[in-house]
Design a protein around this motif. Sequence first.
Motif, mmCIF file in Angstrom:
data_model
loop_
_atom_site.group_PDB
_atom_site.id
_atom_site.type_symbol
_atom_site.label_atom_id
_atom_site.label_comp_id
_atom_site.label_asym_id
_atom_site.label_seq_id
_atom_site.Cartn_x
_atom_site.Cartn_y
_atom_site.Cartn_z
ATOM 1 N N ASN A 1 0.833 -1.201 0.000
ATOM 2 C CA ASN A 1 0.000 0.000 0.000
ATOM 3 C C ASN A 1 0.872 1.256 0.000
ATOM 4 O O ASN A 1 1.770 1.393 0.841
ATOM 5 C CB ASN A 1 -0.903 -0.021 1.235
ATOM 6 C CG ASN A 1 -1.754 1.218 1.351
ATOM 7 O OD1 ASN A 1 -1.308 2.229 1.889
ATOM 8 N ND2 ASN A 1 -2.964 1.134 0.861
ATOM 9 N N PRO A 2 0.642 2.199 -0.924
ATOM 10 C CA PRO A 2 1.512 3.393 -1.012
ATOM 11 C C PRO A 2 1.517 4.243 0.249
ATOM 12 O O PRO A 2 2.593 4.674 0.694
ATOM 13 C CB PRO A 2 0.925 4.165 -2.198
ATOM 14 C CG PRO A 2 0.248 3.120 -3.031
ATOM 15 C CD PRO A 2 -0.298 2.131 -2.057
ATOM 16 N N ALA A 3 0.335 4.499 0.832
ATOM 17 C CA ALA A 3 0.290 5.338 2.036
ATOM 18 C C ALA A 3 1.032 4.672 3.184
ATOM 19 O O ALA A 3 1.821 5.313 3.892
ATOM 20 C CB ALA A 3 -1.157 5.621 2.423
ATOM 21 N N GLN A 4 0.794 3.394 3.370
ATOM 22 C CA GLN A 4 1.481 2.662 4.423
ATOM 23 C C GLN A 4 2.986 2.623 4.174
ATOM 24 O O GLN A 4 3.788 2.774 5.109
ATOM 25 C CB GLN A 4 0.929 1.239 4.521
ATOM 26 C CG GLN A 4 1.490 0.436 5.687
ATOM 27 C CD GLN A 4 1.038 -1.005 5.640
ATOM 28 O OE1 GLN A 4 1.634 -1.838 4.950
ATOM 29 N NE2 GLN A 4 -0.037 -1.321 6.356
ATOM 30 N N SER A 5 3.387 2.457 2.919
ATOM 31 C CA SER A 5 4.810 2.422 2.584
ATOM 32 C C SER A 5 5.477 3.764 2.841
ATOM 33 O O SER A 5 6.642 3.819 3.260
ATOM 34 C CB SER A 5 4.993 2.001 1.125
ATOM 35 O OG SER A 5 4.500 0.694 0.911
ATOM 36 N N LEU A 6 4.777 4.860 2.586
ATOM 37 C CA LEU A 6 5.310 6.184 2.911
ATOM 38 C C LEU A 6 5.581 6.298 4.406
ATOM 39 O O LEU A 6 6.635 6.806 4.823
ATOM 40 C CB LEU A 6 4.331 7.271 2.474
ATOM 41 C CG LEU A 6 4.299 7.621 0.992
ATOM 42 C CD1 LEU A 6 3.071 8.464 0.678
ATOM 43 C CD2 LEU A 6 5.564 8.361 0.578
ATOM 44 N N LEU A 7 4.646 5.818 5.218
ATOM 45 C CA LEU A 7 4.822 5.889 6.666
ATOM 46 C C LEU A 7 5.940 4.971 7.136
ATOM 47 O O LEU A 7 6.688 5.311 8.059
ATOM 48 C CB LEU A 7 3.504 5.540 7.369
ATOM 49 C CG LEU A 7 2.385 6.569 7.198
ATOM 50 C CD1 LEU A 7 1.085 6.048 7.801
ATOM 51 C CD2 LEU A 7 2.764 7.898 7.851
ATOM 52 N N VAL A 8 6.068 3.807 6.503
ATOM 53 C CA VAL A 8 7.158 2.896 6.837
ATOM 54 C C VAL A 8 8.506 3.556 6.546
ATOM 55 O O VAL A 8 9.432 3.520 7.370
ATOM 56 C CB VAL A 8 7.015 1.567 6.066
ATOM 57 C CG1 VAL A 8 8.307 0.756 6.118
ATOM 58 C CG2 VAL A 8 5.852 0.745 6.628
ATOM 59 N N MET A 9 8.635 4.174 5.364
ATOM 60 C CA MET A 9 9.881 4.853 5.026
ATOM 61 C C MET A 9 10.144 6.016 5.966
ATOM 62 O O MET A 9 11.291 6.240 6.396
ATOM 63 C CB MET A 9 9.838 5.347 3.580
ATOM 64 C CG MET A 9 9.886 4.270 2.520
ATOM 65 S SD MET A 9 11.388 3.242 2.544
ATOM 66 C CE MET A 9 12.688 4.480 2.418
ATOM 67 N N ALA A 10 9.102 6.782 6.295
ATOM 68 C CA ALA A 10 9.266 7.913 7.209
ATOM 69 C C ALA A 10 9.722 7.428 8.578
ATOM 70 O O ALA A 10 10.581 8.052 9.220
ATOM 71 C CB ALA A 10 7.959 8.693 7.321
ATOM 72 N N LEU A 11 9.173 6.303 9.029
ATOM 73 C CA LEU A 11 9.591 5.741 10.309
ATOM 74 C C LEU A 11 11.055 5.328 10.258
ATOM 75 O O LEU A 11 11.841 5.646 11.164
ATOM 76 C CB LEU A 11 8.708 4.546 10.667
ATOM 77 C CG LEU A 11 8.987 3.850 12.006
ATOM 78 C CD1 LEU A 11 7.692 3.339 12.614
ATOM 79 C CD2 LEU A 11 9.958 2.682 11.844
ATOM 80 N N TRP A 12 11.460 4.628 9.201
ATOM 81 C CA TRP A 12 12.858 4.194 9.089
ATOM 82 C C TRP A 12 13.814 5.375 9.013
ATOM 83 O O TRP A 12 14.877 5.373 9.647
ATOM 84 C CB TRP A 12 13.020 3.301 7.863
ATOM 85 C CG TRP A 12 12.436 1.932 8.022
ATOM 86 C CD1 TRP A 12 12.172 1.274 9.190
ATOM 87 C CD2 TRP A 12 12.049 1.041 6.965
ATOM 88 N NE1 TRP A 12 11.637 0.038 8.924
ATOM 89 C CE2 TRP A 12 11.559 -0.142 7.577
ATOM 90 C CE3 TRP A 12 12.070 1.122 5.576
ATOM 91 C CZ2 TRP A 12 11.096 -1.229 6.828
ATOM 92 C CZ3 TRP A 12 11.616 0.041 4.828
ATOM 93 C CH2 TRP A 12 11.126 -1.121 5.454
ATOM 94 N N LEU A 13 13.450 6.404 8.236
ATOM 95 C CA LEU A 13 14.322 7.580 8.117
ATOM 96 C C LEU A 13 14.381 8.356 9.430
ATOM 97 O O LEU A 13 15.417 8.940 9.773
ATOM 98 C CB LEU A 13 13.837 8.475 6.974
ATOM 99 C CG LEU A 13 13.997 7.868 5.572
ATOM 100 C CD1 LEU A 13 13.302 8.749 4.532
ATOM 101 C CD2 LEU A 13 15.465 7.690 5.220
ATOM 102 N N TRP A 14 13.266 8.367 10.165
ATOM 103 C CA TRP A 14 13.280 9.006 11.487
ATOM 104 C C TRP A 14 14.220 8.254 12.429
ATOM 105 O O TRP A 14 15.009 8.871 13.161
ATOM 106 C CB TRP A 14 11.876 9.055 12.076
ATOM 107 C CG TRP A 14 11.871 9.501 13.506
ATOM 108 C CD1 TRP A 14 12.156 10.756 13.980
ATOM 109 C CD2 TRP A 14 11.614 8.685 14.658
ATOM 110 N NE1 TRP A 14 12.079 10.769 15.359
ATOM 111 C CE2 TRP A 14 11.751 9.518 15.798
ATOM 112 C CE3 TRP A 14 11.270 7.350 14.834
ATOM 113 C CZ2 TRP A 14 11.554 9.038 17.092
ATOM 114 C CZ3 TRP A 14 11.075 6.881 16.123
ATOM 115 C CH2 TRP A 14 11.221 7.721 17.238
#
Length: 283
Positions: A30-43
């Motif tokens: 899912n694109p929205a979920q993947s954006l949040l996953v990437m944001a979490l990892w980058l954070w």
Amino acid sequence: MAPISIEELHTFHIIDREVFFRLVIKLARNPAQSLLVMALWLWLESIKYPNFVHKMVGLSDSMIDYIANEAVACLRCLNLEYNKTPDSGGLPLTTILMQKKISLQFFRQKRFTAITGIRYVLNNICARIFTDILQYVLGNPSTSYPSHYRPMIVPGFPHPLFGTFTIPILNFEELDLLDPRIWIKMHPYDGTTDDDKTMFLTFSKGFPVTEEEVRHIFTSLYGDCIKILNMGIGNMSEQVLFATMVVNNIETIDEILNGNHVAKFRLNGKHIWARKYERRDNI
């Protein structure tokens, strides 16, 4: 310094873009979920887990899929209603990859720090470096990068915890290579507002609490942490029953709550309850 180009921006974030591509294209997540996953990892990279995303490049797609599922579990932990935090930590693959101890309980205890940091990374990094991939996934492929993005709707936003996902109306050609909005990853709380850092305090009726007592209990436990303290309205015959307190740093809210919805304090036989302030604009 020469103006920045989109190619230079993408080159700087080439590893992040590769992992996001694998999430939404090869794994069809899912694109929205993947954006949040990437944001979490980058954070996480911006605090104490450097090069985490870089370590994924050599992994198989199936392994990245498993680690992404653990990231989704971390995001769920940021919901106060989610109480499933196993004694084992719940993040075995993430722990191995990081080579540092991390658990779901970490996200419970750092809830508001994480929400604020992830939201900042989402809208200040992810919104700039993944847009062309999102255009492709959402059915709007483009071989050129427009100087100004048109509004893009990503299903799943606004998100109940992280709010809107906004593609900046920005001409990258006007940004200098030293512009921190493009390059920096180490300041994930620049976007915090006083609302983000506000706590709501309540007091027991019949046991009046003074401003001096409120200041004493929090500064004695958490140092010079109070930016603004507004005691509720009272008069000579009515005691103040509530207050709002803006702290200096978002991390202080997590220190006070320690993963709980409400924190309880006692001073001179009087009780003070503290919880995160939530603005209700529609009331």
